[in-house]
Design a protein around this motif. Sequence first.
Motif, short mmCIF file in Angstrom:
data_model
loop_
_atom_site.label_atom_id
_atom_site.label_comp_id
_atom_site.label_asym_id
_atom_site.label_seq_id
_atom_site.Cartn_x
_atom_site.Cartn_y
_atom_site.Cartn_z
N GLU A 85 79.08 57.87 14.59
CA GLU A 85 79.00 59.21 15.15
C GLU A 85 77.88 59.30 16.19
O GLU A 85 76.74 58.93 15.92
CB GLU A 85 78.75 60.24 14.05
CG GLU A 85 79.98 60.60 13.26
CD GLU A 85 79.77 61.83 12.41
OE1 GLU A 85 80.74 62.54 12.16
OE2 GLU A 85 78.63 62.08 11.99
N TRP A 87 75.01 64.98 19.13
CA TRP A 87 75.69 66.15 19.67
C TRP A 87 75.64 66.13 21.20
O TRP A 87 74.60 65.82 21.78
CB TRP A 87 75.04 67.44 19.16
CG TRP A 87 75.36 67.77 17.73
CD1 TRP A 87 74.50 67.82 16.68
CD2 TRP A 87 76.65 68.11 17.19
NE1 TRP A 87 75.15 68.15 15.52
CE2 TRP A 87 76.48 68.35 15.81
CE3 TRP A 87 77.91 68.25 17.75
CZ2 TRP A 87 77.52 68.72 14.97
CZ3 TRP A 87 78.97 68.60 16.91
CH2 TRP A 87 78.77 68.83 15.54
N PHE A 97 85.56 66.13 19.02
CA PHE A 97 86.27 66.00 17.76
C PHE A 97 87.66 65.47 18.04
O PHE A 97 88.38 65.97 18.91
CB PHE A 97 86.35 67.35 17.04
CG PHE A 97 85.05 67.77 16.43
CD1 PHE A 97 84.58 67.14 15.29
CD2 PHE A 97 84.30 68.79 16.99
CE1 PHE A 97 83.38 67.51 14.71
CE2 PHE A 97 83.10 69.18 16.42
CZ PHE A 97 82.63 68.53 15.29
N ASN A 107 89.66 65.78 11.77
CA ASN A 107 88.73 65.63 12.88
C ASN A 107 87.46 64.88 12.50
O ASN A 107 86.86 65.12 11.44
CB ASN A 107 88.33 67.00 13.44
CG ASN A 107 89.36 67.53 14.41
OD1 ASN A 107 90.17 66.78 14.94
ND2 ASN A 107 89.34 68.83 14.66
N TYR A 145 83.84 63.42 14.65
CA TYR A 145 83.13 63.46 15.93
C TYR A 145 83.08 62.05 16.49
O TYR A 145 82.58 61.12 15.85
CB TYR A 145 81.73 64.02 15.74
CG TYR A 145 81.08 64.52 17.01
CD1 TYR A 145 81.64 65.56 17.74
CD2 TYR A 145 79.89 63.96 17.46
CE1 TYR A 145 81.06 66.03 18.90
CE2 TYR A 145 79.28 64.43 18.63
CZ TYR A 145 79.87 65.47 19.34
OH TYR A 145 79.28 65.94 20.49
N THR A 146 83.61 61.89 17.70
CA THR A 146 83.85 60.56 18.27
C THR A 146 83.23 60.48 19.67
O THR A 146 83.36 61.41 20.46
CB THR A 146 85.37 60.29 18.35
OG1 THR A 146 85.95 60.50 17.06
CG2 THR A 146 85.65 58.86 18.80
N LYS A 191 79.69 65.49 10.95
CA LYS A 191 79.55 66.58 11.92
C LYS A 191 80.64 67.63 11.77
O LYS A 191 80.48 68.78 12.19
CB LYS A 191 79.47 66.03 13.34
CG LYS A 191 78.11 65.41 13.64
CD LYS A 191 77.99 64.99 15.10
CE LYS A 191 76.54 64.65 15.46
NZ LYS A 191 75.94 63.62 14.63
N VAL A 192 81.77 67.25 11.18
CA VAL A 192 82.79 68.25 10.88
C VAL A 192 82.22 69.23 9.85
O VAL A 192 82.42 70.45 9.95
CB VAL A 192 84.07 67.59 10.33
CG1 VAL A 192 85.10 68.62 9.97
CG2 VAL A 192 84.63 66.62 11.36
N GLN A 240 79.79 71.62 11.31
CA GLN A 240 80.46 72.69 12.04
C GLN A 240 81.32 73.57 11.12
O GLN A 240 81.96 74.50 11.57
CB GLN A 240 81.36 72.09 13.14
CG GLN A 240 80.59 71.49 14.30
CD GLN A 240 80.04 72.57 15.23
OE1 GLN A 240 79.53 73.59 14.79
NE2 GLN A 240 80.14 72.34 16.53
#
Length: 311
Positions: free
Chosen positions: A201, A204, A209, A216, A218-219, A294-295, A298
């Motif tokens: 990951e 930010w 996503f 999802n 984070y890529t 990170k999903v 969020q």
Amino acid sequence: MAQRLPSTRKALFQARAITWLWRSLARWPLSTLWRIATLLGPLVYRFSKRERQVTEINLKVVKPNASDGERKALAKKSLQHSAATMLELGYAWMGTPEKVAASILSVHGRDKLDSARAEGRGVIVLAPHFGNWEVLNFWLSSHFPFTAMYEPPKIIGLEPVIRHGRERMGASLVPTNARGVAALLKALKRSEAIGILPDQEPNWGSGVFAPFYGHNAYTATLLPKLVARTQARVVTGVALRVPGKGFEIHFLDADERVYSNDDAESATGVNASVETSIALDPVQYQWEYKRYRKVIEQQQGLPDADNFRLY
């Protein structure tokens, strides 16, 4: 009560102890390291709560139709392979080049790299946390001019040891910043090979996503930028472990979506490419990595969201 070592002295002691362990394990045959891993795997599963729970949570997401028993068995085998990878670090970094090279039993798909370079194109190797990625680095840097990003370890005293291990066959390590990206671009324009970790990951602002096993994750979006500026070919590379015997190198064509100029579409192709490599042997993937972290940050929906509190 023994006085606690100052942090710098403690870190130095840790670095020396770990380095000694790596050097010792580098002399042992893979068959012995695998036998040790078969003993360590169940212990990690039983006593390492964090690794066990994160592995099982990830497997519940990616294999929703499997039974609890099937996922438990997969988790145990996965942690056994993770233990093997840790034991093999010294082997990959400090074993004699002849010994490590002999452990690579076969190479599949090398023509994908050779043909790209013959066309004057660079090659981007997506190297997920599967099998033993350090052996993959060893092979790539033994056969091609190879550049990869590198982030120093938390124990600073290990930095020169790890760097030497990864660079000893000719690899060039560059920092994970703008200067490193510039170095990757230059390498690709010279028709060389570079390596990218596709399942780590990013910070930010450096990713999007995109679906990973239907949910999802984070890529990173570095890949389409590199492709757009260099027309490089993208392949997925893994070193599949043959337990106790050695490794098989596999280079697979990346999902065609990785070539899209759209960040989300390209990231979707990256994750699909990782899934294809995992299908070679799902137990060899490092499922204890918090791929959906990170999903959760969020607060996006995942099945049984309460189970993700550990993230």
